[in-house]
Design an enzyme around this catalytic site. Structure first.
Site, PDB file in Angstrom:
ATOM      1  N   CYS A  92      39.192  -7.793 -32.272  1.00  0.00           N
ATOM      2  CA  CYS A  92      38.795  -8.897 -31.129  1.00  0.00           C
ATOM      3  C   CYS A  92      40.052  -9.736 -30.722  1.00  0.00           C
ATOM      4  O   CYS A  92      40.034 -10.106 -29.434  1.00  0.00           O
ATOM      5  CB  CYS A  92      37.637  -9.987 -31.874  1.00  0.00           C
ATOM      6  SG  CYS A  92      36.286  -8.989 -32.612  1.00  0.00           S
ATOM      7  N   HIS A 150      29.257  -6.086 -29.976  1.00  0.00           N
ATOM      8  CA  HIS A 150      30.231  -5.398 -29.106  1.00  0.00           C
ATOM      9  C   HIS A 150      30.317  -3.823 -29.774  1.00  0.00           C
ATOM     10  O   HIS A 150      30.425  -3.783 -31.168  1.00  0.00           O
ATOM     11  CB  HIS A 150      31.665  -5.830 -29.111  1.00  0.00           C
ATOM     12  CG  HIS A 150      31.548  -7.185 -28.306  1.00  0.00           C
ATOM     13  ND1 HIS A 150      32.115  -8.351 -28.717  1.00  0.00           N
ATOM     14  CD2 HIS A 150      31.275  -7.347 -27.048  1.00  0.00           C
ATOM     15  CE1 HIS A 150      32.116  -9.257 -27.347  1.00  0.00           C
ATOM     16  NE2 HIS A 150      31.700  -8.592 -26.596  1.00  0.00           N
ATOM     17  N   GLU A 191      32.050  -6.763 -20.682  1.00  0.00           N
ATOM     18  CA  GLU A 191      32.717  -7.493 -21.864  1.00  0.00           C
ATOM     19  C   GLU A 191      33.996  -6.923 -22.473  1.00  0.00           C
ATOM     20  O   GLU A 191      34.717  -6.987 -23.351  1.00  0.00           O
ATOM     21  CB  GLU A 191      32.195  -7.297 -23.241  1.00  0.00           C
ATOM     22  CG  GLU A 191      30.628  -7.849 -23.088  1.00  0.00           C
ATOM     23  CD  GLU A 191      30.518  -9.425 -23.316  1.00  0.00           C
ATOM     24  OE1 GLU A 191      31.198  -9.930 -24.295  1.00  0.00           O
ATOM     25  OE2 GLU A 191      29.780 -10.266 -22.498  1.00  0.00           O
TER      26      GLU A 191
HETATM   27  O1  SUG Z   1      32.049 -13.292 -27.732  1.00  0.00           O
HETATM   28  N1  SUG Z   1      32.631 -15.653 -30.587  1.00  0.00           N
HETATM   29  C1  SUG Z   1      32.948 -14.276 -29.797  1.00  0.00           C
HETATM   30  C2  SUG Z   1      33.420 -13.277 -30.552  1.00  0.00           C
HETATM   31  C3  SUG Z   1      34.027 -12.110 -29.847  1.00  0.00           C
HETATM   32  C4  SUG Z   1      34.428 -11.029 -30.718  1.00  0.00           C
HETATM   33  N2  SUG Z   1      35.049 -10.011 -29.824  1.00  0.00           N
HETATM   34  C5  SUG Z   1      34.837  -8.535 -30.087  1.00  0.00           C
HETATM   35  N3  SUG Z   1      34.180  -8.195 -30.945  1.00  0.00           N
HETATM   36  N4  SUG Z   1      35.732  -7.945 -29.420  1.00  0.00           N
HETATM   37  C6  SUG Z   1      31.782 -13.666 -28.909  1.00  0.00           C
HETATM   38  O2  SUG Z   1      30.557 -13.595 -29.469  1.00  0.00           O
HETATM   39  C7  SUG Z   1      31.690 -17.797 -30.834  1.00  0.00           C
HETATM   40  C8  SUG Z   1      31.921 -19.311 -30.381  1.00  0.00           C
HETATM   41  C9  SUG Z   1      31.362 -20.155 -30.930  1.00  0.00           C
HETATM   42  O3  SUG Z   1      30.048 -19.868 -31.500  1.00  0.00           O
HETATM   43  O4  SUG Z   1      31.800 -21.259 -30.955  1.00  0.00           O
HETATM   44  C10 SUG Z   1      32.221 -16.667 -29.874  1.00  0.00           C
HETATM   45  O5  SUG Z   1      32.201 -16.832 -28.564  1.00  0.00           O
END
Ligand code: SUG
Length: 460
Positions: free
Chosen positions: A384, A254, A178
């Protein structure tokens, strides 16, 4: 002992794409699940992100922008058996499998902390800055990002003498990766070889090892080890640590939802790691190995901020930045700012903790609060939204200059969102082929603004 050259940390934020929506696609990410199917506001999302970029630029930070991906991903829809014209592909997918269409429509590439793992050149054996795009295999809608991510990174950091671009790791859960969301680099100053800290959720090849019971662990130890090898890091400068499985099960999908670091400061929740004391000892040992002196650990106690408070407020999904106006690259006595989402001020425990933190005797001296609600509602806070890239002067000169935020690029991108973005988007709108036409024309213009060349499938 390695030498040190002038370098600073730049942030490359993901520009939110025109199809930003709430698809409920990320099991284990509480915000994504709880906002599923709510209407989104793509224009506001993009502009909130741009305001954060502009604010960091105004503070004297180097702030870059990474282009979003083209959605829906027609290539993937065609691979999965939908045929005909682009509009027919969308119409059929909407009729037969709206969940799949939503996955292929996600603007999730905006969270560029998941774009790649980045190692500064001072750490890498060949003296180049290394990028490995994250395969993001755990969530289907994110697993389709890495190829275009690689192209965008290559167009933004386009100089083979300075920048090394790897392929993503093999697309298997064994190598679930990730990116920078599970990676922190500690150092005494940015231009000197430092310590790279990889946090994983599970072991891929050891079925006996502890792992979360409810939600997926998206990062494997083996993936982190592979990235460290690819980047040419030395064993003595690398620390691998396991995330506490209990916090993954509480919604910490994460590590950057429960810990953040900068320079020689590690700011983390009491329950972030499986064995915090051992992790801290290893980090201190690695810093000493590299001649980097003392680490400073700021552990946030659970009786002041619970894991639930951390997940709801995103306190740790903050950006810990060395405040540039002091012109201090050594960080030995440097002041840092903490960039937090406004949800941190809406949570009484977290807000009180922050006030106590900056009043205390530590490097963190300033709180910067941003409204990022559109991204936050999908589980994406300030950290993020950005990919950290340490750049020395020669590397700064080698970055595509059209991707660096200044006043005129900011104005231009705000105008571009005004022209191309909708201010509301619901699940039903994804079936409208007009959305595809709007997105293509927006992104085509964007590649000219950012001088990226033809990075999208629809341009090739
Ligand atoms: O991968 N949300 C992302 C959020 C990423 C956050 N990144 C970090 N913590 N670095 C994920 O879960 C949600 C999309 C949706 O539900 O439409 C989403 O992909």
């Amino acid at each position: 002992m390695s030498t040190s050259i002038a370098a600073c940390e730049a942030n490359f934020d993901g520009l939110v794409g025109p199809t930003h929506n709430y698809g409920g696609l990320s099991y284990g990410n509480v915000a994504s699940s709880s906002n599923s199917a709510r209407p989104s506001n793509p224009k506001q999302a993009a502009q909130q992100g741009l305001q954060k970029m502009k604010a960091l630029h105004d503070m004297g930070m180097i702030q870059g922008v990474l282009a979003p991906q083209s959605r829906p991903d027609l290539h993937t829809l065609r691979r999965l058996g939908f045929t005909g014209s682009d509009c027919q592909v969308i119409e059929q997918a909407a009729k037969k499998d709206s969940a799949l269409l939503a996955s292929c429509y996600s603007a999730s590439s905006m969270w560029t902390a998941n774009a790649a793992t980045v190692s500064p050149s001072a750490d890498c054996s060949d003296g180049r800055l290394h990028f490995t795009p994250a395969n993001l295999v755990n969530r289907f809608h994110r697993s389709i990002e890495h190829e275009t991510t690689g192209r965008i990174l290559q167009a933004t950091f386009a100089n083979e003498d300075r920048f090394a671009h790897h392929q993503a790791l093999p697309s298997s859960d064994h190598f679930g990766d990730e990116g920078a969301a599970n990676h922190t680099r500690f150092c005494q100053n940015y231009g000197k070889a430092g310590v790279e800290f990889f946090v994983y959720g599970q072991h891929a090849f050891n079925g006996q090892a502890t792992k979360p019971a409810k939600y997926p662990a998206r990062q494997s130890l083996e993936a982190s080890q592979a990235v460290a090898r690819l980047h040419g890091l030395k064993d003595e400068q690398v620390v691998f640590a396991q995330q506490n499985p209990a916090v993954i099960d509480a919604g910490v999908f994460h590590n950057d939802v429960i810990a953040v670091g900068n320079g020689n400061v590690s700011f983390y929740h009491q329950h972030a790691f499986l064995n915090s004391q051992q992790v801290n000892d290893q980090l201190q040992q690695a810093m000493s190995n590299m001649g980097n002196g003392q680490m400073y650990f700021i552990e946030v106690p659970a009786d002041q901020v619970s894991v639930q408070d951390a997940v709801n407020s995103y306190l740790f999904n903050s950006q810990l930045i060395s405040l540039p106006q002091l012109n201090d690259t050594t960080m030995s006595n440097g002041r840092m700012g903490i960039v937090v989402p406004q949800e941190c001020r809406e949570n009484a425990n977290v807000s009180a903790y922050l006030d106590q933190l900056i009043a205390g005797d530590n490097a963190i001296a300033e709180i910067l609060v941003f409204d990022l609600k559109q991204s936050m509602s999908n589980g994406g806070g300030p950290a993020c939204l950005r990919l950290r890239v340490v750049l020395n002067e020669a590397e700064q000169a080698a970055v595509n200059p059209a991707c660096i935020i200044n006043n005129s690029l900011f104005e231009r991108l705000m105008g571009w969102t005004e022209k191309h973005y909708r201010d509301t988007l619901s699940e039903a709108d994804l079936a409208d082929p007009q959305l595809l036409i709007e997105s293509h024309s927006a992104l085509d213009e964007l590649t000219q603004i950012l001088r990226l060349g033809n990075v999208y499938d629809f341009q090739r």
